[in-house]
Enzyme design. Structure first.
Site, PDB file in Angstrom:
ATOM      1  N   LYS A 135     -11.380  -6.305  21.211  1.00 54.05           N
ATOM      2  CA  LYS A 135     -12.747  -6.133  20.745  1.00 54.05           C
ATOM      3  C   LYS A 135     -13.776  -6.108  21.870  1.00 54.05           C
ATOM      4  CE  LYS A 135     -11.770  -8.281  16.260  1.00 54.05           C
ATOM      5  NZ  LYS A 135     -12.245  -9.222  15.215  1.00 54.05           N
TER       6      LYS A 135
ATOM      7  N   LYS B  35      -7.257 -10.338  20.225  1.00 51.94           N
ATOM      8  CA  LYS B  35      -8.550  -9.943  19.645  1.00 51.94           C
ATOM      9  C   LYS B  35      -9.652  -9.958  20.701  1.00 51.94           C
ATOM     10  CE  LYS B  35      -7.540 -11.549  14.939  1.00 51.94           C
ATOM     11  NZ  LYS B  35      -7.897 -12.515  13.862  1.00 51.94           N
TER      12      LYS B  35
ATOM     13  N   ASN C  88     -13.075 -14.835   0.375  1.00 51.58           N
ATOM     14  CA  ASN C  88     -12.358 -15.840   1.149  1.00 51.58           C
ATOM     15  C   ASN C  88     -13.071 -17.180   0.954  1.00 51.58           C
ATOM     16  OD1 ASN C  88     -14.455 -16.128   3.320  1.00 51.58           O
ATOM     17  ND2 ASN C  88     -13.897 -13.979   3.683  1.00 51.58           N
TER      18      ASN C  88
ATOM     19  N   LYS D 250     -18.884  -4.227 -15.770  1.00 51.25           N
ATOM     20  CA  LYS D 250     -17.660  -5.020 -15.829  1.00 51.25           C
ATOM     21  C   LYS D 250     -16.579  -4.232 -16.540  1.00 51.25           C
ATOM     22  CE  LYS D 250     -15.622  -9.218 -17.747  1.00 51.25           C
ATOM     23  NZ  LYS D 250     -15.810 -10.405 -18.611  1.00 51.25           N
TER      24      LYS D 250
ATOM     25  N   ASP E 167     -14.669  -3.051  11.929  1.00 53.18           N
ATOM     26  CA  ASP E 167     -14.867  -4.305  12.643  1.00 53.18           C
ATOM     27  C   ASP E 167     -16.259  -4.311  13.290  1.00 53.18           C
ATOM     28  OD1 ASP E 167     -13.314  -6.814  13.775  1.00 53.18           O
ATOM     29  OD2 ASP E 167     -14.527  -5.985  15.405  1.00 53.18           O
ATOM     30  N   ILE E 168     -17.090  -5.265  12.878  1.00 48.83           N
ATOM     31  CA  ILE E 168     -18.482  -5.296  13.325  1.00 48.83           C
ATOM     32  C   ILE E 168     -18.578  -5.641  14.805  1.00 48.83           C
ATOM     33  CG2 ILE E 168     -20.721  -6.413  12.979  1.00 48.83           C
ATOM     34  CD1 ILE E 168     -19.890  -6.863  10.055  1.00 48.83           C
TER      35      ILE E 168
END
Length: 405
Positions: A348, A344, A216, A295, A312-313
């Site tokens: 969470k 969320k 990202n 590769k 999910d940490i």
């Protein structure tokens, strides 16, 4: 705490050392930002940077010890300076001035102003490595750090003007400027003192093979700003980071973690000893289901890419939290950011959620500024307009202190 409505009046005490030339950038930057800046130039500092240079940058006359003893001043100069300035920067801080500050001596305009004032003081030493490592210098440095009004930016390691390599380089001007901006917001208060903050920053990479990955555009700027702000407010900070676009700030313990698996392992190792977890990293949601060694030739690349979900940490951290621990999450959203952020927050088990719209101009990944919607687990909310990320970090901590403690 709130940011000051009146621009700060910064007093800069310039010590005698080759690093004195760097202070020109600090003065110029703060004047352009609307600050009032005055400068005291020591007798030895005048050998390295001229009064004309500093007076031009400050837009006012530079002061020296000759002005201190001038008989025609209507009031004692050091008293006048102590009452009008709101922040004091001493850079470069020499071994000589360090010793005077440690023992409360007042035989110059600068040291007399220090004793006549209550303003926060930021100091940035610079000297030869052997000088810095002398036991007496280290003892004075430790003494200074015990006094609450002093905010101490230690020197860094590198090549010095004398061609030796070691500790003694003055902190980068960008770090000095950031600390000054923090002090203008906090007025020198250390309201996070005694807390251990675990902060994450940057993006993760989930590898398909040795050179290809899912990632990202996160640069870590927001997480770095949070780490910097927390240190400036007195916290002990551990930063677990993915890919960053900037160096880690001084006085921060850094743990590099390129993949989500590495970041998860580091977070879960540190979390039991931390008071707050501030999850600003852009952790991947999925990874390739199969990782290949080496590769892959282009002809062997899969035409379809099976994906595996990344745990999910924050959810994992919430499950094992202790009563005193607090969890702050970040949600990069597009469109209407509030519904997803609230979901969320609840799902969470967080105490605070900071949502930002990455599709808004000038906000989000890689930008110098950001805006946010801060949501509390008790239903409270507060919108923060677009501002520099360091100042946004301080506003987030202001809300966290008000809502969570």
């Amino acid at each position: 705490m709130t940011s000051p409505k009146v621009a700060p009046h910064l007093l800069v005490g310039v010590g005698g050392g080759i690093a004195a030339y760097k202070i020109c950038d600090v003065i110029s930057t703060q004047v352009k930002a609307g600050w009032s800046v005055s400068a005291i130039l020591s007798e030895t500092a005048a050998h390295f940077v001229t009064p004309l240079t500093l007076s031009t940058l400050c837009r006012r006359s530079v002061l020296t010890d000759a002005d201190f003893w001038h008989p025609q001043a209507p009031r004692p100069l050091h008293i006048e300076l102590a009452e009008t300035a709101t922040l004091l920067l001493i850079a470069p801080l020499t071994a000589n001035t360090l010793a005077k500050l440690a023992y409360g001596l007042a035989d110059t305009l600068l040291t007399s102003t220090v004793l006549a004032s209550n303003m926060p003081i930021l100091v940035a030493p610079a000297m030869n490595t052997r000088m810095w490592e002398q036991p007496t210098v280290q003892a004075h440095w430790q003494q200074l750090q015990q006094q609450p009004r002093y905010h101490c930016l230690p020197p860094t390691h590198g090549r010095l003007a004398c061609d030796s390599v070691g500790m003694g380089r003055m902190a980068e001007t960008s770090e000095i400027i950031a600390y000054l901006d923090s002090l203008a917001h906090t007025h020198g208060q250390r309201d996070l003192s005694g807390k251990h903050l675990l902060i994450t920053a940057g993006g993760t990479r989930e590898y398909l093979d040795a050179v290809r990955f899912i990632g990202n555009p996160a640069t870590g700027k927001m997480g770095l700003a949070l780490a910097r702000a927390a240190v400036h407010r007195g916290a002990r900070v551990t930063l677990v980071h993915g890919i960053l676009s900037e160096p880690v700030p001084p006085q921060v313990t850094a743990i590099a973690a390129e993949t989500s698996e590495q970041l998860q392992a580091a977070v879960m190792q540190v979390w039991p000893t931390a008071d707050w977890l501030v999850m600003a990293a852009a952790v991947g949601d999925v990874r390739p289901a199969t990782q290949y060694a080496g590769k892959l030739p282009k002809a062997q690349l899969p035409t379809a890419l099976p994906l595996a979900t990344i745990p999910d940490i924050l959810t994992m951290a919430a499950q094992g939290r202790q009563p005193h621990q607090r969890l702050i999450g970040f949600a990069a959203q597009t469109g209407d950011i509030e519904p997803a952020a609230r979901a969320k927050l609840a799902h969470k088990g967080l105490d605070l959620m900071v949502a930002n719209a990455v599709d808004q101009p000038g906000c989000g990944f890689g930008t110098q500024e950001n805006a946010a919607l801060v949501l509390g687990s008790d239903g409270r909310s507060h919108r923060l307009a677009r501002m520099p990320k360091l100042i946004l970090a301080h506003h987030i901590f202001d809300l966290a202190q008000a809502w969570l403690t």
